[in-house]
Design a protein around this motif. Sequence first.
Motif, PDB file in Angstrom:
ATOM      1  N   HIS A 124       9.553  -2.369  -7.242  1.00  7.16           N
ATOM      2  CA  HIS A 124      10.310  -2.539  -6.000  1.00  7.16           C
ATOM      3  C   HIS A 124      10.210  -3.991  -5.535  1.00  7.16           C
ATOM      4  O   HIS A 124       9.132  -4.454  -5.164  1.00  7.16           O
ATOM      5  CB  HIS A 124       9.761  -1.600  -4.921  1.00  7.16           C
TER       6      HIS A 124
ATOM      7  N   ASP B  84       5.043  -5.481   0.694  1.00  3.52           N
ATOM      8  CA  ASP B  84       4.120  -4.351   0.656  1.00  3.52           C
ATOM      9  C   ASP B  84       4.218  -3.485   1.907  1.00  3.52           C
ATOM     10  O   ASP B  84       3.933  -2.286   1.862  1.00  3.52           O
ATOM     11  CB  ASP B  84       2.683  -4.851   0.472  1.00  3.52           C
TER      12      ASP B  84
ATOM     13  N   ILE C 261      -1.714   1.922  -4.892  1.00  7.67           N
ATOM     14  CA  ILE C 261      -0.389   2.496  -5.158  1.00  7.67           C
ATOM     15  C   ILE C 261       0.698   1.501  -4.762  1.00  7.67           C
ATOM     16  O   ILE C 261       1.704   1.340  -5.469  1.00  7.67           O
ATOM     17  CB  ILE C 261      -0.221   3.827  -4.387  1.00  7.67           C
ATOM     18  N   ILE C 262       0.484   0.811  -3.644  1.00  8.22           N
ATOM     19  CA  ILE C 262       1.459  -0.200  -3.206  1.00  8.22           C
ATOM     20  C   ILE C 262       1.580  -1.297  -4.264  1.00  8.22           C
ATOM     21  O   ILE C 262       2.685  -1.712  -4.637  1.00  8.22           O
ATOM     22  CB  ILE C 262       1.049  -0.787  -1.838  1.00  8.22           C
TER      23      ILE C 262
ATOM     24  N   SER D  43       3.466  -0.049  -7.197  1.00  9.06           N
ATOM     25  CA  SER D  43       4.897   0.136  -6.892  1.00  9.06           C
ATOM     26  C   SER D  43       5.634  -1.197  -6.856  1.00  9.06           C
ATOM     27  O   SER D  43       6.845  -1.245  -7.133  1.00  9.06           O
ATOM     28  CB  SER D  43       5.058   0.852  -5.542  1.00  9.06           C
TER      29      SER D  43
ATOM     30  N   ILE E  32       5.316   5.264   1.878  1.00 14.29           N
ATOM     31  CA  ILE E  32       4.273   6.181   1.384  1.00 14.29           C
ATOM     32  C   ILE E  32       3.757   7.045   2.528  1.00 14.29           C
ATOM     33  O   ILE E  32       3.615   8.272   2.395  1.00 14.29           O
ATOM     34  CB  ILE E  32       3.116   5.391   0.742  1.00 14.29           C
TER      35      ILE E  32
ATOM     36  N   ILE F  35       6.818  -0.701   1.492  1.00 13.99           N
ATOM     37  CA  ILE F  35       6.334   0.315   0.548  1.00 13.99           C
ATOM     38  C   ILE F  35       5.262   1.171   1.216  1.00 13.99           C
ATOM     39  O   ILE F  35       5.272   2.403   1.093  1.00 13.99           O
ATOM     40  CB  ILE F  35       5.770  -0.353  -0.731  1.00 13.99           C
TER      41      ILE F  35
ATOM     42  N   ILE G 190       7.909   4.627  -5.804  1.00 16.19           N
ATOM     43  CA  ILE G 190       6.550   5.016  -5.424  1.00 16.19           C
ATOM     44  C   ILE G 190       6.098   6.222  -6.238  1.00 16.19           C
ATOM     45  O   ILE G 190       4.984   6.244  -6.785  1.00 16.19           O
ATOM     46  CB  ILE G 190       6.479   5.314  -3.911  1.00 16.19           C
TER      47      ILE G 190
ATOM     48  N   GLN H 241      11.316   5.206  -2.472  1.00 17.76           N
ATOM     49  CA  GLN H 241      10.589   6.459  -2.650  1.00 17.76           C
ATOM     50  C   GLN H 241      10.481   6.825  -4.125  1.00 17.76           C
ATOM     51  O   GLN H 241       9.427   7.272  -4.593  1.00 17.76           O
ATOM     52  CB  GLN H 241      11.301   7.583  -1.879  1.00 17.76           C
TER      53      GLN H 241
END
Length: 877
Positions: A82, A86, A74-75, A78, A93, A89, A56, A53
């Motif tokens: 991270h 995917d 965004i993935i 991130s 989100i 993640i 993200i 989190q």
Amino acid sequence: MSDETILPEGSDQSLHDSVPVTGMYKDWFLDYASYVILERAVPAIEDGLKPVQRRILHAMKEMDDGRFNKVANIIGQSMQYHPHGDASIGDAIVNMGQKDLLIETQGNWGDVRTGDSAAAARYIEARLSKFALEVVFNPQTTEWQLSYDGRKREPITLPVKFPLLLAQGVEGIAVGLSTKILPHNFRELIEGSIEILKGNKTNVLPDFLTGGMADFSEYNEGLRGGKIKVRARIEEEDSKTLLIKEIPFGTTTDSLIDSILKANDKGKIKIKKVVDNTAKDVEIQIQLAPGVSPDVTIDALYAFTDCEVSISPNACVIIDEKPVFLTVNQILEYNTHQTKDLLKRELEIRKGELMEKLLFSSLEKIFIENRIYRDIEECTTWEAVLEAIDKGLDPYKPDFYREITTDDLLRLTEIRIKRISKYDSFKADELMKRLQEELKEVNYNLKHLTEFAIKYYQNLLEKYGKGRERKTEIRTFDTIQAAVVAANNAKLYVNRVDGFVGFGLKKDEYVCDCSDLDDIIAIRKDGKMVVSKIQEKLFMGKDILFVGVFRKNDERMTYNLIYLDGTSGRSMVKRFQVGGITRDKEYDLTKGTKGSKVLYLTANPNGEAETITVYLTQGAKARVKVFDFDFAEIEIKGRGAGGNILTKYPVRKVQFKMEGKSTLGGLNVYYDPSVGRLNTDQRGRIIGNFLGDDKILVCYKNGDYELTGFELTNRFEPSDVVLIEKFDPNKVISAIYYDGGTKTYFVKRFLIETTTVNKRFNFISDHKQSYLKVVTTDNQAQVEVTVQKGKEEETLEYDLEMLIDVKGWKAIGNKVSANTVKEIKLIVSEKAQDSESNDEAEGDEEILESDESDDLEIGTKIDLSPKKDDEEQLGLF
């Protein structure tokens, strides 16, 4: 697998110094467990976020330009921080987006109420909310670390100035450890933080987006071992239809409907149809089977379906890289003080920035106004230039808060000629004045840090608190006995001679409808009693005289018994109730002597005492060989009581003669407004002593009245009930209601003319904004009315009997006042108060007497054998 040894290449290490594979497994497992706890499952207390989190949010902050970004992008961003797939993640989100706090969403993000999943990441968009931008990020107070591949830097924890952990809630399963912190209300957390800053104690309770009702009496502040009960909000639309408007946390409309259908298939509840009408709001319609009580069905839904769930919290957080168990109030206190410290750091940083701005503004003013720049015109080297500027500043250096450095001198040399030529001294002074005022304010806030923190929280509440009121109602739940509310999904049969009882003996004698959760009581001819769990076929002993469903703690069921004592030859009579028992244990209802047997037995649901005729044998020496006996003459004792002597002579038969009335008196019924239920345990307010066909009168806020029985399964929503009392058809009902159509208060007095039970009748106007303001059955009903007369308010007292005569229940009534009514209050008469107090006192006394008699386990033997003067009168020999 045998242990293997691993030697480094080229090493002379002997086999005795090698590390066995099992040792490696042990170390690796501990490393893995630590990794999962610290880096995957358990949140840090500082920001309340798991690493995924946090990464993200950091990635979204780096991407932030005020516009929405595809979640797929965004993935990808991130994944720079991270080191996992995917999918994990993307799920994180969506989970944060559905909580509607840190992330603004666009597109189909699914629905936590129905369980619908979000659309694919390439179709939905997100951006940071204004709230997140304000409370979560500050690069100046963030501690950084390198990302997993060393190419980027990421925050160790984010400087969150809000109890984010408690607001969002979290659930995680690690290795040998788990955490479950429930979400709490946004406004209540802020208000709790303010109270903590003021030095007061606080106690925050969870609040769920799905609403519903919750009992937090065993919450235990979120620690291990605590639990809460969460219920769906079920409304009775009519006698045949129930509506579920809000669902428990952790369930979905689909899972809830599935649990209802399963309970119906198992026969626990009886419903005809379930319809899911959920759209903007949750609405599950349950259509009941004919003849099924809505109140009992509501209880059954709570007992047998996911309409009630139990949640066990377990507040575990990471502090200093170690898992720690804390209460939610301790977490709130920690976050509150952390916010205060972060605000202090921000103020100190701002103070430093202001002092630097003031310093350079002063240097610039001196440099330009004193024409120090002219001193450098003849300098031939860079060192000479800096030396000349430094020398020109010497007279002013004592006024500066720190020493002038080479960097300060370099900045002065970077001032352009154009700026020097257009330099405005007045504007410079104004700028410095504003900086000094801001610095003064910062210094003041640093000295009054607690007040500043309180204002900060109040500002958050004002800016973001609208629409975030509590959704889950805090209630106290009553305990629902599953066997009481279970639908009768089986039939009880008995083979009296062979002694078998059960719901599978369909060729034998039918007894009654029952549930597969019920207990069965059987009393045999030999005087033995046994209680067992119902089964398909169960042996309970031969020669069964009575069999039925056993209701635990039933204080009304009374057994009238006559038995022959095998030792003395006397016939004994007793009345008893069955209290606490042990399943499958045989109890003697006689004295247990050899040859004892039951001569007569009846089971009376309301303590009835019949009259019987006793026939003695022809060879008995008694003068009167036939006589009557009334069971009302003896007291009710415990099952172990020996009883009274009926006769010492042999009895040929005992025959029923005449039905009797209940000897238990009325039942004191109480209404507990905290749970909205009736009870006989003296919880809440006594509403009367009830017998047979007595009814309860209930008046609701929407202007309905209803007559109901006094069954303890009835429920009355406290927030809807205005009046609840024992119904007296001769009592006049006085009411004042607000008519939504005319915007006027009306008064009316009427008698209940309907006799239909469990049906509501509306006695006010049917406008949707109409509501019942005052209702009473007091003979001398009086109200205090405040009216607006011109610019002044006047308070008057009215006797409702003088305002209007008794009319029909459908009458509109009269206006309370021609002026604008501001407030109406009912004046409770002293007579009514005294009457209520006396009713409660009498009720308490009767309960105490009943309890006292229940404690007597051994009956008192009364010798009713020959008394010359009384023989004929008593008829007992």
